[in-house]
Design a protein around this motif. Sequence first.
Motif, PDB file in Angstrom:
ATOM      1  N   ALA A   1      67.753  14.061  39.481  1.00  0.00           N
ATOM      2  CA  ALA A   1      68.794  13.522  38.472  1.00  0.00           C
ATOM      3  C   ALA A   1      68.725  14.563  37.238  1.00  0.00           C
ATOM      4  CB  ALA A   1      68.161  12.290  37.841  1.00  0.00           C
ATOM      5  N   GLY A   2      67.642  14.908  36.742  1.00  0.00           N
ATOM      6  CA  GLY A   2      67.737  15.701  35.777  1.00  0.00           C
ATOM      7  C   GLY A   2      68.288  17.137  35.747  1.00  0.00           C
ATOM      8  N   ILE A   3      67.956  17.650  37.135  1.00  0.00           N
ATOM      9  CA  ILE A   3      68.543  19.037  37.300  1.00  0.00           C
ATOM     10  C   ILE A   3      70.040  18.903  37.415  1.00  0.00           C
ATOM     11  CG2 ILE A   3      68.850  20.682  39.127  1.00  0.00           C
ATOM     12  CD1 ILE A   3      65.704  20.742  39.170  1.00  0.00           C
ATOM     13  N   SER A   4      70.606  17.941  38.039  1.00  0.00           N
ATOM     14  CA  SER A   4      71.965  18.086  38.458  1.00  0.00           C
ATOM     15  C   SER A   4      72.648  17.665  37.107  1.00  0.00           C
ATOM     16  CB  SER A   4      72.262  16.714  39.371  1.00  0.00           C
ATOM     17  OG  SER A   4      71.861  15.472  38.869  1.00  0.00           O
ATOM     18  N   ALA A   5      72.274  16.843  36.045  1.00  0.00           N
ATOM     19  CA  ALA A   5      72.732  16.546  35.005  1.00  0.00           C
ATOM     20  C   ALA A   5      73.020  17.743  34.088  1.00  0.00           C
ATOM     21  CB  ALA A   5      72.086  15.254  34.108  1.00  0.00           C
ATOM     22  N   ALA A   6      71.839  18.669  34.137  1.00  0.00           N
ATOM     23  CA  ALA A   6      71.970  19.816  33.436  1.00  0.00           C
ATOM     24  C   ALA A   6      72.798  20.832  33.885  1.00  0.00           C
ATOM     25  CB  ALA A   6      70.550  20.632  33.402  1.00  0.00           C
ATOM     26  N   VAL A   7      72.781  20.989  35.551  1.00  0.00           N
ATOM     27  CA  VAL A   7      73.771  22.076  36.085  1.00  0.00           C
ATOM     28  C   VAL A   7      75.375  21.824  35.724  1.00  0.00           C
ATOM     29  CG1 VAL A   7      74.265  22.989  38.228  1.00  0.00           C
ATOM     30  CG2 VAL A   7      71.866  22.769  37.437  1.00  0.00           C
ATOM     31  N   ARG A   8      75.529  20.491  36.088  1.00  0.00           N
ATOM     32  CA  ARG A   8      76.815  20.169  36.257  1.00  0.00           C
ATOM     33  C   ARG A   8      77.656  19.922  35.075  1.00  0.00           C
ATOM     34  NH1 ARG A   8      78.432  18.123  41.220  1.00  0.00           N
ATOM     35  NH2 ARG A   8      80.353  18.308  40.686  1.00  0.00           N
ATOM     36  N   GLN A   9      76.644  19.940  33.910  1.00  0.00           N
ATOM     37  CA  GLN A   9      77.291  19.851  32.563  1.00  0.00           C
ATOM     38  C   GLN A   9      77.456  21.297  31.861  1.00  0.00           C
ATOM     39  OE1 GLN A   9      76.254  16.296  29.750  1.00  0.00           O
ATOM     40  NE2 GLN A   9      74.638  16.324  31.040  1.00  0.00           N
ATOM     41  N   ILE A  10      76.632  22.200  32.318  1.00  0.00           N
ATOM     42  CA  ILE A  10      76.860  23.594  32.472  1.00  0.00           C
ATOM     43  C   ILE A  10      77.991  24.352  33.000  1.00  0.00           C
ATOM     44  CG2 ILE A  10      75.662  25.989  32.050  1.00  0.00           C
ATOM     45  CD1 ILE A  10      72.932  24.276  31.743  1.00  0.00           C
ATOM     46  N   ASN A  11      78.014  23.642  34.098  1.00  0.00           N
ATOM     47  CA  ASN A  11      79.079  24.473  34.999  1.00  0.00           C
ATOM     48  C   ASN A  11      79.203  23.545  36.302  1.00  0.00           C
ATOM     49  OD1 ASN A  11      80.565  25.827  37.014  1.00  0.00           O
ATOM     50  ND2 ASN A  11      79.217  27.259  37.649  1.00  0.00           N
ATOM     51  N   PRO A  12      80.526  22.763  35.834  1.00  0.00           N
ATOM     52  CA  PRO A  12      80.775  21.593  36.902  1.00  0.00           C
ATOM     53  C   PRO A  12      81.346  22.198  38.235  1.00  0.00           C
ATOM     54  CG  PRO A  12      82.008  21.487  34.611  1.00  0.00           C
ATOM     55  CD  PRO A  12      81.271  22.820  34.695  1.00  0.00           C
ATOM     56  N   ARG A  13      81.472  23.551  38.367  1.00  0.00           N
ATOM     57  CA  ARG A  13      81.901  23.979  39.648  1.00  0.00           C
ATOM     58  C   ARG A  13      80.495  24.241  40.511  1.00  0.00           C
ATOM     59  NH1 ARG A  13      84.925  26.611  36.149  1.00  0.00           N
ATOM     60  NH2 ARG A  13      83.490  28.363  36.029  1.00  0.00           N
ATOM     61  N   CYS A  14      79.518  24.131  39.884  1.00  0.00           N
ATOM     62  CA  CYS A  14      78.286  24.336  40.770  1.00  0.00           C
ATOM     63  C   CYS A  14      77.894  23.112  41.653  1.00  0.00           C
ATOM     64  CB  CYS A  14      77.093  24.825  39.775  1.00  0.00           C
ATOM     65  SG  CYS A  14      75.658  25.423  40.737  1.00  0.00           S
ATOM     66  N   GLU A  15      77.730  23.207  42.963  1.00  0.00           N
ATOM     67  CA  GLU A  15      77.400  22.216  43.561  1.00  0.00           C
ATOM     68  C   GLU A  15      75.900  21.808  43.454  1.00  0.00           C
ATOM     69  OE1 GLU A  15      79.489  20.378  45.113  1.00  0.00           O
ATOM     70  OE2 GLU A  15      81.393  21.474  45.456  1.00  0.00           O
ATOM     71  N   VAL A  16      75.610  20.373  43.514  1.00  0.00           N
ATOM     72  CA  VAL A  16      74.083  20.284  43.567  1.00  0.00           C
ATOM     73  C   VAL A  16      73.562  19.387  44.461  1.00  0.00           C
ATOM     74  CG1 VAL A  16      72.008  19.280  42.212  1.00  0.00           C
ATOM     75  CG2 VAL A  16      73.880  20.374  41.038  1.00  0.00           C
ATOM     76  N   TYR A  17      72.865  19.634  45.581  1.00  0.00           N
ATOM     77  CA  TYR A  17      72.422  19.120  46.752  1.00  0.00           C
ATOM     78  C   TYR A  17      70.949  18.510  46.368  1.00  0.00           C
ATOM     79  CZ  TYR A  17      76.613  21.259  48.781  1.00  0.00           C
ATOM     80  OH  TYR A  17      77.974  21.841  48.978  1.00  0.00           O
ATOM     81  N   GLY A  18      70.821  17.390  47.305  1.00  0.00           N
ATOM     82  CA  GLY A  18      69.557  16.594  47.150  1.00  0.00           C
ATOM     83  C   GLY A  18      69.265  16.850  48.796  1.00  0.00           C
ATOM     84  N   VAL A  19      67.904  17.038  48.801  1.00  0.00           N
ATOM     85  CA  VAL A  19      67.146  17.037  50.351  1.00  0.00           C
ATOM     86  C   VAL A  19      65.932  16.155  50.246  1.00  0.00           C
ATOM     87  CG1 VAL A  19      66.380  18.677  52.110  1.00  0.00           C
ATOM     88  CG2 VAL A  19      67.993  19.554  50.714  1.00  0.00           C
ATOM     89  N   GLU A  20      65.973  15.293  51.383  1.00  0.00           N
ATOM     90  CA  GLU A  20      64.795  14.447  51.573  1.00  0.00           C
ATOM     91  C   GLU A  20      64.576  14.318  52.867  1.00  0.00           C
ATOM     92  OE1 GLU A  20      65.246  10.247  49.026  1.00  0.00           O
ATOM     93  OE2 GLU A  20      66.945  10.330  50.447  1.00  0.00           O
ATOM     94  N   PRO A  21      63.242  14.141  53.205  1.00  0.00           N
ATOM     95  CA  PRO A  21      62.812  13.873  54.716  1.00  0.00           C
ATOM     96  C   PRO A  21      63.154  12.476  55.271  1.00  0.00           C
ATOM     97  CG  PRO A  21      61.028  13.940  53.188  1.00  0.00           C
ATOM     98  CD  PRO A  21      62.228  13.786  52.289  1.00  0.00           C
ATOM     99  N   PHE A  22      63.665  12.771  56.572  1.00  0.00           N
ATOM    100  CA  PHE A  22      64.071  11.511  57.303  1.00  0.00           C
ATOM    101  C   PHE A  22      63.136  10.501  57.039  1.00  0.00           C
ATOM    102  CE2 PHE A  22      66.900  14.296  59.660  1.00  0.00           C
ATOM    103  CZ  PHE A  22      68.139  13.568  59.867  1.00  0.00           C
ATOM    104  N   GLY A  23      61.818  10.603  57.025  1.00  0.00           N
ATOM    105  CA  GLY A  23      60.713   9.531  57.013  1.00  0.00           C
ATOM    106  C   GLY A  23      60.670   8.743  55.485  1.00  0.00           C
ATOM    107  N   ALA A  24      61.504   9.518  54.449  1.00  0.00           N
ATOM    108  CA  ALA A  24      61.436   8.876  53.026  1.00  0.00           C
ATOM    109  C   ALA A  24      62.619   9.261  52.450  1.00  0.00           C
ATOM    110  CB  ALA A  24      60.282   9.682  52.468  1.00  0.00           C
ATOM    111  N   ASP A  25      63.892   8.533  52.970  1.00  0.00           N
ATOM    112  CA  ASP A  25      64.976   8.634  52.602  1.00  0.00           C
ATOM    113  C   ASP A  25      65.803   7.780  51.832  1.00  0.00           C
ATOM    114  OD1 ASP A  25      65.152   6.912  54.783  1.00  0.00           O
ATOM    115  OD2 ASP A  25      66.716   7.916  55.627  1.00  0.00           O
ATOM    116  N   ALA A  26      64.823   7.293  50.863  1.00  0.00           N
ATOM    117  CA  ALA A  26      65.432   5.970  49.646  1.00  0.00           C
ATOM    118  C   ALA A  26      66.609   6.417  49.331  1.00  0.00           C
ATOM    119  CB  ALA A  26      64.175   5.631  48.895  1.00  0.00           C
TER     120      ALA A  26
END
Length: 341
Positions: free
Chosen positions: A188-213
């Motif tokens: 949440a924090g990183i994506s908010a910073a990155v996308r407000q600085i550069n809206p064209r920069c994609e931000v991806y999250g990665v979760e384990p299959f066993g903890a994918d809330a």
Amino acid sequence: MTPYPSLSDIHATAERLSGKVLHTPVWRWQTGIIEEQFPTTEVWLKLELFQKTGTFKLRGALNNIAAMDAAARECGVVAVSAGNHAIAVAYTARLAGCSAKVVMPQHANPARVAACREHGAEVVLMADMHTAFARGDQLVREEGRTMLHPYDGPLTAQGTGTVGLELMQQVPGLDAVVVPVGGGGLLAGISAAVRQINPRCEVYGVEPFGADALYRSMQAGAPAKLERIDTVADSLGAPYAMDYSFNVCRRFVSEVVRVTDDEICLAMLHLFRDAKLVAEPAAAVATAGLMGPLRERLEGKRVALLVCGSNIDPVRFAELLARGARVRDGALHEMGQGSVQ
């Protein structure tokens, strides 16, 4: 309450944390697996595992405790965590001169439990993360302690946003940033910073299959709860997503993908062999994302991977590296068989 951390919020937080947290380095990965299999992809590692207390969690903990008044500090704080947030809260409470109780699952890594006690916190062990959160809430009610949440709330997101702020200053022109996900506070924090600085920069999250809330939450359009958590990346074992972090992620995150435990262990092996990093499983999840579900999407792009923590004991680290080696050797064997046929 604002719906997400603004850039001015994140800059103010960076000023507030100046001198209390380390400005962690970046390193361009140009060896081993990246040189062999990703020749057109420019890969940078944001080395937050070098942070004080061993993870990014210190940023949110410090920002939360700075907002407490004297009366609240007198009552003390409580944290619920598989370890990394607990260590950060124990360290932060000691700096602030207030008492800390940290509630951890019984399966928590012994090195993390010991670190919490070394920083002066009282450790309460519970059966699992569900009962740990229930016990933490009980301590808030009964003892008047302030809950320093591991991954939700604006103060936490402002703290983790400073990681994104640093990264965008260190590596201009990024096409994508890949972030490990537990409860979603770092994302949440990183994506908010990155996308407000550069809206064209994609931000991806990665979760384990066993903890994918968070993955399930994004699919459902509302915070989801897990019945069971089962992953080697124990510090990503959040039992449920929460409103604030979920809504920030939904606003700024391009996509959340999932990786297997085998992929995580293989990524740990590559980080150790190529970058000489002792990355705990959670810290290898972004790398596993690049090498797995995000491989084709990120080909030929300028990419940053968050290496978020290194709180693991040598025995467990060696076990997981050995598992990663078995995964690698199995894949090489299959490739060899394929070439014969």
